[in-house]
Motif scaffolding. Structure first.
Motif, mmCIF file in Angstrom:
data_model
loop_
_atom_site.group_PDB
_atom_site.id
_atom_site.type_symbol
_atom_site.label_atom_id
_atom_site.label_comp_id
_atom_site.label_asym_id
_atom_site.label_seq_id
_atom_site.Cartn_x
_atom_site.Cartn_y
_atom_site.Cartn_z
ATOM 1 N N SER A 173 0.934 -1.590 -0.121
ATOM 2 C CA SER A 173 0.076 0.153 0.236
ATOM 3 C C SER A 173 0.878 1.042 0.043
ATOM 4 O O SER A 173 2.075 1.291 0.374
ATOM 5 C CB SER A 173 -0.475 -0.294 1.747
ATOM 6 N N CYS A 174 0.308 2.094 -0.462
ATOM 7 C CA CYS A 174 1.237 3.715 -0.281
ATOM 8 C C CYS A 174 -0.037 5.029 0.443
ATOM 9 O O CYS A 174 -1.344 4.523 0.002
ATOM 10 C CB CYS A 174 1.397 4.101 -1.569
ATOM 11 N N SER A 175 0.170 5.758 0.189
ATOM 12 C CA SER A 175 -0.637 6.729 0.875
ATOM 13 C C SER A 175 -0.217 8.667 0.744
ATOM 14 O O SER A 175 1.227 8.111 0.183
ATOM 15 C CB SER A 175 -1.112 6.514 1.791
ATOM 16 N N ILE A 176 -1.475 9.207 0.300
ATOM 17 C CA ILE A 176 -0.459 10.547 0.741
ATOM 18 C C ILE A 176 -1.810 11.738 1.567
ATOM 19 O O ILE A 176 -2.969 10.741 1.820
ATOM 20 C CB ILE A 176 -1.012 10.837 -1.270
ATOM 21 N N ALA A 177 -0.917 12.561 1.788
ATOM 22 C CA ALA A 177 -1.970 13.335 2.780
ATOM 23 C C ALA A 177 -1.945 14.786 2.828
ATOM 24 O O ALA A 177 -1.088 15.206 2.572
ATOM 25 C CB ALA A 177 -2.119 12.422 4.053
ATOM 26 N N VAL A 178 -2.731 15.668 3.561
ATOM 27 C CA VAL A 178 -2.509 17.135 3.520
ATOM 28 C C VAL A 178 -2.330 16.974 5.030
ATOM 29 O O VAL A 178 -3.923 16.035 5.464
ATOM 30 C CB VAL A 178 -3.540 17.384 2.392
ATOM 31 N N PRO A 179 -2.509 18.530 5.713
ATOM 32 C CA PRO A 179 -2.598 18.639 7.012
ATOM 33 C C PRO A 179 -3.972 19.810 6.854
ATOM 34 O O PRO A 179 -4.707 19.625 5.519
ATOM 35 C CB PRO A 179 -1.926 19.450 7.359
ATOM 36 N N ILE A 180 -5.098 19.554 8.070
ATOM 37 C CA ILE A 180 -6.348 20.427 8.005
ATOM 38 C C ILE A 180 -5.840 21.352 9.072
ATOM 39 O O ILE A 180 -5.568 20.834 10.736
ATOM 40 C CB ILE A 180 -7.893 19.531 8.759
ATOM 41 N N PHE A 181 -6.220 22.457 8.901
ATOM 42 C CA PHE A 181 -5.671 23.613 9.773
ATOM 43 C C PHE A 181 -6.768 24.050 10.838
ATOM 44 O O PHE A 181 -7.746 23.863 10.344
ATOM 45 C CB PHE A 181 -4.346 24.600 9.339
ATOM 46 N N HIS A 182 -6.515 23.937 12.312
ATOM 47 C CA HIS A 182 -7.551 25.243 12.830
ATOM 48 C C HIS A 182 -6.514 25.973 12.921
ATOM 49 O O HIS A 182 -6.089 26.041 13.980
ATOM 50 C CB HIS A 182 -7.511 24.260 14.441
ATOM 51 N N GLY A 183 -7.711 27.488 12.406
ATOM 52 C CA GLY A 183 -6.792 28.541 12.785
ATOM 53 C C GLY A 183 -5.624 28.647 12.108
ATOM 54 O O GLY A 183 -5.143 28.117 11.100
ATOM 55 N N ARG A 184 -3.888 29.218 12.919
ATOM 56 C CA ARG A 184 -3.139 29.172 11.789
ATOM 57 C C ARG A 184 -2.270 27.343 12.834
ATOM 58 O O ARG A 184 -0.514 27.273 12.948
ATOM 59 C CB ARG A 184 -1.801 29.665 13.229
ATOM 60 N N GLN A 185 -3.163 26.247 13.353
ATOM 61 C CA GLN A 185 -2.530 25.599 14.246
ATOM 62 C C GLN A 185 -2.625 24.238 13.375
ATOM 63 O O GLN A 185 -3.869 24.435 13.279
ATOM 64 C CB GLN A 185 -2.404 24.980 15.163
ATOM 65 N N VAL A 186 -2.556 23.054 13.292
ATOM 66 C CA VAL A 186 -2.865 21.801 12.469
ATOM 67 C C VAL A 186 -3.378 21.314 13.190
ATOM 68 O O VAL A 186 -3.394 21.065 14.671
ATOM 69 C CB VAL A 186 -1.629 21.408 12.354
ATOM 70 N N GLY A 187 -4.183 20.479 12.799
ATOM 71 C CA GLY A 187 -5.295 19.742 13.592
ATOM 72 C C GLY A 187 -6.115 18.312 13.128
ATOM 73 O O GLY A 187 -5.899 18.105 13.897
ATOM 74 N N ALA A 188 -5.520 17.913 11.977
ATOM 75 C CA ALA A 188 -5.705 16.821 11.620
ATOM 76 C C ALA A 188 -5.060 16.070 10.432
ATOM 77 O O ALA A 188 -4.251 17.397 9.219
ATOM 78 C CB ALA A 188 -6.962 16.770 11.302
ATOM 79 N N GLY A 189 -5.203 15.314 10.491
ATOM 80 C CA GLY A 189 -4.349 14.963 8.541
ATOM 81 C C GLY A 189 -6.085 14.184 7.849
ATOM 82 O O GLY A 189 -6.429 13.217 8.346
ATOM 83 N N LEU A 190 -5.742 14.728 6.636
ATOM 84 C CA LEU A 190 -6.505 13.944 6.038
ATOM 85 C C LEU A 190 -6.009 13.422 4.208
ATOM 86 O O LEU A 190 -5.254 13.305 3.884
ATOM 87 C CB LEU A 190 -7.490 15.363 5.370
ATOM 88 N N GLY A 191 -6.657 11.981 3.866
ATOM 89 C CA GLY A 191 -5.589 11.288 3.346
ATOM 90 C C GLY A 191 -6.743 10.197 2.981
ATOM 91 O O GLY A 191 -6.891 9.924 2.970
ATOM 92 N N LEU A 192 -5.821 9.665 1.530
ATOM 93 C CA LEU A 192 -6.186 8.531 0.419
ATOM 94 C C LEU A 192 -4.835 7.491 0.461
ATOM 95 O O LEU A 192 -3.636 7.809 0.888
ATOM 96 C CB LEU A 192 -5.995 8.754 -0.396
ATOM 97 N N VAL A 193 -5.203 6.148 0.865
ATOM 98 C CA VAL A 193 -4.396 5.192 1.075
ATOM 99 C C VAL A 193 -5.280 4.310 -0.215
ATOM 100 O O VAL A 193 -6.768 3.561 -1.154
ATOM 101 C CB VAL A 193 -5.123 4.111 1.763
ATOM 102 N N MET A 194 -4.064 3.425 -1.281
ATOM 103 C CA MET A 194 -4.112 2.723 -2.248
ATOM 104 C C MET A 194 -3.173 1.858 -2.623
ATOM 105 O O MET A 194 -2.695 1.769 -1.794
ATOM 106 C CB MET A 194 -4.295 3.675 -2.905
ATOM 107 N N LEU A 195 -3.357 1.038 -2.951
ATOM 108 C CA LEU A 195 -2.777 -0.181 -4.104
ATOM 109 C C LEU A 195 -1.078 0.830 -4.256
ATOM 110 O O LEU A 195 -0.562 1.311 -4.869
ATOM 111 C CB LEU A 195 -2.411 -1.265 -5.132
ATOM 112 N N SER A 196 -0.072 0.263 -4.049
ATOM 113 C CA SER A 196 1.949 0.792 -4.120
ATOM 114 C C SER A 196 1.485 0.864 -6.049
ATOM 115 O O SER A 196 2.824 1.142 -5.537
ATOM 116 C CB SER A 196 2.230 -0.344 -3.317
ATOM 117 N N SER A 197 0.985 -0.091 -6.141
ATOM 118 C CA SER A 197 1.393 -0.218 -8.024
ATOM 119 C C SER A 197 1.239 1.842 -8.817
ATOM 120 O O SER A 197 1.209 1.779 -9.381
ATOM 121 C CB SER A 197 0.586 -1.459 -8.651
#
Length: 263
Positions: free
Chosen positions: A200-224
């Motif tokens: 598996s492989c993945s890609i993600a971006v941060p989710i900010f709350h004001g000026r601070q990072v609050g969470a991460g949003l990502g996708l997971v898929m086959l390594s191919s």
């Protein structure tokens, strides 16, 4: 104490939590004897506490005398992270619909990422975690996306730890990982390739709350699909922006775990 020996006295709360944690580690049903062995409790103490937990519905005793987590515990757990989960859920579903890939939302809980929601795709991608599960931040794209935008002292404390090898491809060199986190801050997203689970492989971006990072949003898929997963970046950033706007009313504490500081 006589002889100068000091025996650590465990509180009732600590004992109860140890019993509940035993099921997290086993992922299945346990006998009373197994519970006592895992928790280090005397059999009589384990029996008394397990009986009370069963009466409260936090544990369930099956026909063969084995215990498992009860439905009442699941009901209580649904209240955890409810404001964030319920607000973000429609957008996570949109992310899945637009990409066709498994989409998830995670927050930092101490030195790990805690997955609070996920929409599974139809592809048989190797799964390393689940909703309510945890993984090391340095081995996941959502974890790296969060860690990269955390305060500098949090990153320093994290990199000063012994980093776990989840697979032969996990990045555990502190200096190289620090460079990778700097690159993530510059480009605005993180990726992994078989760092937490082979296949598996993945890609993600941060989710900010004001000026601070609050969470991460990502996708997971086959390594191919690793060479083409960057195509989902505009969609990821767009959905993350929608979540940021929609969750602005939620206090920052709603994005952070109880053990917010790096241990």
């Amino acid at each position: 104490m006589a002889g100068g020996n000091r025996v650590e006295r465990r509180t009732v709360t600590t004992k109860v939590l140890a019993i509940l944690e035993a099921f997290e580690k086993s992922r299945g049903s346990l006998t009373l004897t197994e519970i006592a062995e895992v928790t280090g409790l005397p059999l009589s103490t384990a029996h008394r506490l397990v009986t009370e937990l069963t009466n409260w519905g936090l544990l369930f005793r099956g026909a063969q005398g084995r215990y498992q987590l009860g439905i009442r515990l699941w009901e209580l757990a649904q209240n955890a992270w409810r404001p964030l989960r319920e607000t973000a859920r429609p957008f996570i579903q949109d992310l899945f619909s637009l990409t066709g890939e498994t989409a998830h939302l995670a927050v930092r809980e101490g030195n790990e990422v805690l997955y609070i929601d996920r929409v599974y795709g139809s592809k048989r991608v190797p799964r390393a975690s689940r909703v309510g599960g945890r993984l090391p931040m340095h081995a996941t794209a959502v974890g790296k996306a969060i860690l990269a935008f955390e305060e500098s002292w949090v990153r320093s404390a994290y990199l000063d730890r012994q980093l776990e090898h989840r697979t032969p491809h996990t990045h555990v060199n502190p200096r190289l990982l620090a460079e990778e986190l700097a690159q993530i801050r510059e480009q605005g997203y993180a990726t992994t390739l078989e760092e937490v689970r082979l296949g598996s492989c993945s890609i993600a971006v941060p989710i900010f709350h004001g000026r601070q990072v609050g969470a991460g949003l990502g996708l997971v898929m086959l390594s191919s699909q690793a060479s083409t997963m960057i195509r989902h970046l505009p969609t990821l950033k767009g959905v993350a922006g929608q979540i940021e706007i929609s969750t602005a009313h939620i206090p920052l504490e709603g994005f952070r775990g109880v053990s917010g500081a790096t241990e």
